[in-house]
Design a protein around this motif. Structure first.
Motif, PDB file in Angstrom:
ATOM      1  N   ILE A 263      17.148   4.791  36.594  1.00  0.00           N
ATOM      2  CA  ILE A 263      18.442   5.361  36.205  1.00  0.00           C
ATOM      3  C   ILE A 263      18.288   6.359  35.065  1.00  0.00           C
ATOM      4  CG2 ILE A 263      20.730   4.803  35.257  1.00  0.00           C
ATOM      5  CD1 ILE A 263      20.418   2.027  36.574  1.00  0.00           C
ATOM      6  N   LEU A 264      17.353   6.084  34.170  1.00  0.00           N
ATOM      7  CA  LEU A 264      17.215   6.831  32.915  1.00  0.00           C
ATOM      8  C   LEU A 264      17.132   8.349  33.074  1.00  0.00           C
ATOM      9  CD1 LEU A 264      17.011   6.369  29.850  1.00  0.00           C
ATOM     10  CD2 LEU A 264      14.527   6.188  30.129  1.00  0.00           C
ATOM     11  N   PRO A 265      16.372   8.899  34.051  1.00  0.00           N
ATOM     12  CA  PRO A 265      16.252  10.367  34.123  1.00  0.00           C
ATOM     13  C   PRO A 265      17.495  11.063  34.656  1.00  0.00           C
ATOM     14  CG  PRO A 265      14.404   9.256  35.225  1.00  0.00           C
ATOM     15  CD  PRO A 265      15.469   8.243  35.016  1.00  0.00           C
ATOM     16  N   GLN A 266      18.433  10.315  35.207  1.00  0.00           N
ATOM     17  CA  GLN A 266      19.596  10.947  35.832  1.00  0.00           C
ATOM     18  C   GLN A 266      20.576  11.450  34.765  1.00  0.00           C
ATOM     19  OE1 GLN A 266      18.540  11.244  38.744  1.00  0.00           O
ATOM     20  NE2 GLN A 266      17.060   9.584  38.475  1.00  0.00           N
ATOM     21  N   ALA A 267      21.353  12.451  35.126  1.00  0.00           N
ATOM     22  CA  ALA A 267      22.297  13.056  34.175  1.00  0.00           C
ATOM     23  C   ALA A 267      23.283  12.009  33.679  1.00  0.00           C
ATOM     24  CB  ALA A 267      23.044  14.195  34.856  1.00  0.00           C
ATOM     25  N   PRO A 268      23.344  11.764  32.370  1.00  0.00           N
ATOM     26  CA  PRO A 268      24.110  10.632  31.838  1.00  0.00           C
ATOM     27  C   PRO A 268      25.609  10.706  32.069  1.00  0.00           C
ATOM     28  CG  PRO A 268      23.312  12.033  30.067  1.00  0.00           C
ATOM     29  CD  PRO A 268      22.636  12.496  31.314  1.00  0.00           C
ATOM     30  N   ILE A 269      26.206  11.899  31.951  1.00  0.00           N
ATOM     31  CA  ILE A 269      27.648  11.986  32.160  1.00  0.00           C
ATOM     32  C   ILE A 269      27.961  11.732  33.628  1.00  0.00           C
ATOM     33  CG2 ILE A 269      29.674  13.486  32.087  1.00  0.00           C
ATOM     34  CD1 ILE A 269      28.561  14.794  29.640  1.00  0.00           C
ATOM     35  N   ALA A 270      27.140  12.244  34.529  1.00  0.00           N
ATOM     36  CA  ALA A 270      27.350  12.014  35.955  1.00  0.00           C
ATOM     37  C   ALA A 270      27.267  10.527  36.277  1.00  0.00           C
ATOM     38  CB  ALA A 270      26.321  12.785  36.771  1.00  0.00           C
ATOM     39  N   VAL A 271      26.290   9.840  35.685  1.00  0.00           N
ATOM     40  CA  VAL A 271      26.142   8.400  35.921  1.00  0.00           C
ATOM     41  C   VAL A 271      27.357   7.645  35.397  1.00  0.00           C
ATOM     42  CG1 VAL A 271      24.811   6.354  35.295  1.00  0.00           C
ATOM     43  CG2 VAL A 271      23.619   8.439  35.984  1.00  0.00           C
ATOM     44  N   ARG A 272      27.794   8.001  34.190  1.00  0.00           N
ATOM     45  CA  ARG A 272      28.952   7.311  33.616  1.00  0.00           C
ATOM     46  C   ARG A 272      30.222   7.578  34.416  1.00  0.00           C
ATOM     47  NH1 ARG A 272      28.736   6.758  27.122  1.00  0.00           N
ATOM     48  NH2 ARG A 272      26.565   6.088  26.914  1.00  0.00           N
ATOM     49  N   MET A 273      30.391   8.810  34.859  1.00  0.00           N
ATOM     50  CA  MET A 273      31.575   9.130  35.652  1.00  0.00           C
ATOM     51  C   MET A 273      31.531   8.452  37.021  1.00  0.00           C
ATOM     52  SD  MET A 273      33.857  10.918  34.036  1.00  0.00           S
ATOM     53  CE  MET A 273      33.501   9.641  32.823  1.00  0.00           C
ATOM     54  N   ALA A 274      30.329   8.324  37.594  1.00  0.00           N
ATOM     55  CA  ALA A 274      30.195   7.611  38.865  1.00  0.00           C
ATOM     56  C   ALA A 274      30.593   6.146  38.692  1.00  0.00           C
ATOM     57  CB  ALA A 274      28.762   7.716  39.385  1.00  0.00           C
ATOM     58  N   LYS A 275      30.184   5.550  37.570  1.00  0.00           N
ATOM     59  CA  LYS A 275      30.556   4.160  37.298  1.00  0.00           C
ATOM     60  C   LYS A 275      32.067   4.030  37.159  1.00  0.00           C
ATOM     61  CE  LYS A 275      30.051   0.355  34.014  1.00  0.00           C
ATOM     62  NZ  LYS A 275      29.205  -0.306  32.973  1.00  0.00           N
TER      63      LYS A 275
END
Length: 343
Positions: A263-275
């Protein structure tokens, strides 16, 4: 690895701190976070408060560790109430609540792993010795606090992973259910056993278990109070991954760390918004869910994450901001949701 007290150690130690020890507001990564502005002043203040509590002589039952190097951005919530098998007592819950609260505004935390340092135990559930001393109103208030804590964990903006290397019963499984993802040792034992004690799951388990494995299976497990192992939990969809236990007794933690690294290398805002899109979307009808998705999608459009990701795709190269070089703005809810890319 750095603990919240700035000590380089394999984990927290549940002994009392020396009253004469000095307290430092900023140290190690904490100083970088303050000067860099990636953590709020409130989050730093909460860290300071935890240090003061430790200096006052409280045993450390839950601690925070920030990994560094290539794992920078992975944060561990470490449970270490050794004698009581991480039972959910007053002090344990208080310290857990404080740590989770600090993480809610910590933009530097990309993935959070909940793990135990107690051999063979993730969390044994309620502290029955403490509960036995409570009158009915006190017990109700305490369980309400537990329910609130689990909600705090569930709504953390970044992905959370529970590493179940041993027993997770009652409130212990409810804690794991509050996380987004779960990794378990095949030999781990888990269950919502409250009906065997004349109770029902009261810290979110009666709601989160059906949403995780389906209503029919959840009813069977709760009605019978059955305990299942990690492999059965995998087959039911209760955990994401099940692995054979190793000699060190931390196979689930190692698997959780491996998942966090994906998960770590993925774009953080995109990950948070997906959640956020998934968490909010599953609670409403499809039309409303689509509107939530549209809103979350709109918030990633102006970010440099998205711009760099698209450029990397067109140029057939890895994103320059991969491997933990993305740096987010302090507040995710800013209108433009932009951040700086150091790549």
């Amino acid at each position: 690895m750095r603990t919240r007290h700035g000590i380089h150690s394999p984990g927290c130690r549940p002994q009392r701190r020396s009253p004469g020890r000095s307290v430092h507001l900023s140290h190690g990564r904490g100083a970088q976070l303050v000067t860099g502005g990636s953590r709020s002043v409130a989050a730093v203040a909460r860290t300071h408060n935890r240090q003061l509590h430790a200096e006052a002589g409280e045993a450390v039952e839950v601690d925070l560790k920030r990994l560094d190097g290539g794992d920078d951005g992975i944060v561990e919530v470490v449970m270490c109430r050794q004698k009581a098998r991480n039972a959910l007592g007053h002090l344990f819950v208080s310290q857990m609540r404080e740590l989770v609260s600090s993480l809610s505004s910590d933009a530097a935390a990309r993935v959070v792993v909940f793990r135990s340092l107690v051999p063979g135990v993730f969390c044994a559930g309620a502290d029955l010795k403490e509960r036995a001393l409570m009158i009915n109103s006190e017990s109700d208030l305490f369980v309400h606090g537990l329910r609130s804590l689990m909600t705090q964990i569930a709504v953390l903006p970044m992905p959370t992973i529970a590493a179940i290397d041993g027993v997770a019963l009652g409130g212990g499984l409810e804690l794991a259910l509050a996380c987004d993802l779960r990794c378990a040792a095949s030999s781990a034992h888990m269950g919502l056993i409250e009906t065997t004690r004349g109770l029902l799951p009261g810290a979110g388990g009666s709601q989160r278990l059906p949403r995780t494995i389906g209503v029919t299976l959840a009813k069977e497990l709760i009605f019978t109070g059955r305990r299942i192992d990690g492999q059965t939990a995998l087959e039911m969809g209760l955990v994401n991954r099940a692995v054979e236990q190793n000699e060190a007794g931390d196979a689930a933690y190692r698997e959780a760390l491996s998942l966090a690294r994906e998960i770590l290398p993925q774009a953080p805002i995109a990950v948070r918004m997906a959640k956020e899109a998934m968490n909010r979307g599953v609670e409403v009808d499809m039309t409303s869910a689509m509107a939530i998705e549209r809103m979350c999608y709109a918030r990633v459009i102006p970010t440099r994450d998205r711009q760099e990701g698209m450029a990397a795709f067109i140029e057939k190269r890895p994103p320059k901001g991969s491997q933990s070089f993305w740096v987010m703005t302090p507040k995710l809810d800013q209108k433009d949701s932009t951040h700086v890319n150091l790549g």
